[in-house]
Design an enzyme around this catalytic site. Structure first.
Site, PDB file in Angstrom:
ATOM      1  CE  LYS A   1      -4.229  -1.665   2.231  1.00 51.35           C
ATOM      2  NZ  LYS A   1      -5.222  -1.377   3.273  1.00 51.35           N
TER       3      LYS A   1
ATOM      4  CG  ASP B   1      -8.337   0.903   3.423  1.00 51.16           C
ATOM      5  OD1 ASP B   1      -9.136   0.060   2.974  1.00 51.16           O
ATOM      6  OD2 ASP B   1      -7.099   0.742   3.419  1.00 51.16           O
TER       7      ASP B   1
END
Ligand code: ATR
Length: 302
Positions: free
Chosen positions: A85, A121
């Site tokens: 990420k 997210d």
């Protein structure tokens, strides 16, 4: 040749995939147990989109060439998971400002020049909390953990104008670094960093807790990052980012003390919904989200 649709009433998946089918996917390592294909393929089915979603196991060394290759192959969009990420940010043509602040990207959207990175997210958490009837504005929020997941929690607190935020972590240096990043973004001293063991310094009588450590994750299901009952007496709502097991020890402690709790399954679902919306330019209606949620719950409990 007979039309299979008329013969059977259904079309098998293989017959639907054609030379014009769009491909999306997940890159990470490992990816074999990911629930993202279930979510995205179900959404594609519901919308009738000619799109399939699969998972690609990619090594750290292969990450940049995988993203470049995905672009050249015409891949429509990618999700990115552990451990890529942060590193994936070097392979993008553009990064959404909030993802840049968080320092992590979990969704790549195709543009003319290359992939643009987003962090869904943070919006997944926001929508999961809203679905539980929880908003963060003016609230005192305690975040347990200071890793990647905690960064999305802490930035959401700033975006949603929480009143006060405590970041509690085993390694207090990491909590301090995160608090500084969020305070710089917020332009004020919103976050206070504490060691987990210094939670006695929280003075507020009632607060929301976002549990973002990996403690309590299956198979270590009998553990919580904080165990003492006096802490939980002040927890009005506890959100555990973990969804396996469905009820974590943290959630049980919240409930036993009279508070309300939820697990992270809806965050997983909504971060995917956000990505699906970015890739396809649609807005996923609530009834479709609920339909996929049921499938997801069945898959997790299987
Ligand atoms: P993620 O990307 O899921 O957030 P991570 O970045 O590895 O994962 O972060 C894991 C978090 O769980 C960290 O806050 C970590 O605390 P440290 O920063 O002190 O390592 C926390 N954590 C994991 N195991 C822990 C344990 N046994 N006790 C206390 N905290 C723990």
């Amino acid at each position: 040749m007979a039309d299979k649709t008329q013969e059977t009433g259904t079309i098998s998946k293989n017959e639907k995939i054609s030379a014009t089918t769009s491909v999306c996917g997940l890159i990470g390592n490992p990816v074999g147990h990911s629930l993202s294909p279930l979510i995205h393929n179900s959404l594609a089915e519901i919308f009738g989109h000619d799109l399939i979603y699969t998972a690609f196991c990619v090594s750290g060394e292969g990450l940049l060439s995988a993203v470049k290759g995905a672009f050249e192959l015409g891949i429509k969009g990618l999700n990115v998971t552990v451990p890529h990420k942060v590193a994936v940010m070097d392979s993008l043509c553009d990064i959404d400002p909030i993802a840049e602040h968080i320092g992590a990207v979990n969704t790549l959207v195709r543009t003319k020049e290359g992939f643009k990175g987003y962090n869904t997210d943070v919006y997944g958490l926001k929508r999961a909390l809203i679905s539980e009837g929880v908003t963060l504005q003016d609230e005192t929020v305690v975040i347990l953990g200071a890793g990647g997941a905690s960064r999305a929690c802490a930035f959401l607190c700033a975006m949603e104008k929480a009143g006060r935020v405590y970041i509690l972590n085993r390694s207090v240096d990491k909590a301090r670094a995160l608090a500084k990043d969020v305070n710089d973004y917020a332009g004020k001293a919103l976050c206070t960093a504490l060691a987990l063991s210094d939670r006695g310094q929280i003075t507020e009588e009632s607060f929301i807790v976002l549990q973002a450590t990996s403690i309590g994750l299956f198979p270590d299901s009998d553990k919580a990052p904080v165990e003492d009952a006096t802490f939980y007496e002040r927890v009005r709502f506890g959100f555990d980012l973990i969804y396996r097991p469905a009820q974590t020890k943290f959630m049980k402690l919240v409930n036993d003390a009279g508070g309300r709790s939820a697990n992270g399954l809806k965050m997983l679902l909504y971060q995917a919904v956000e990505a699906y919306e970015l890739w396809n330019g649609v807005s996923v209606p609530d009834e479709s989200v609920h339909e996929v949620q049921k499938l997801l719950e069945e898959a997790v409990n299987r």
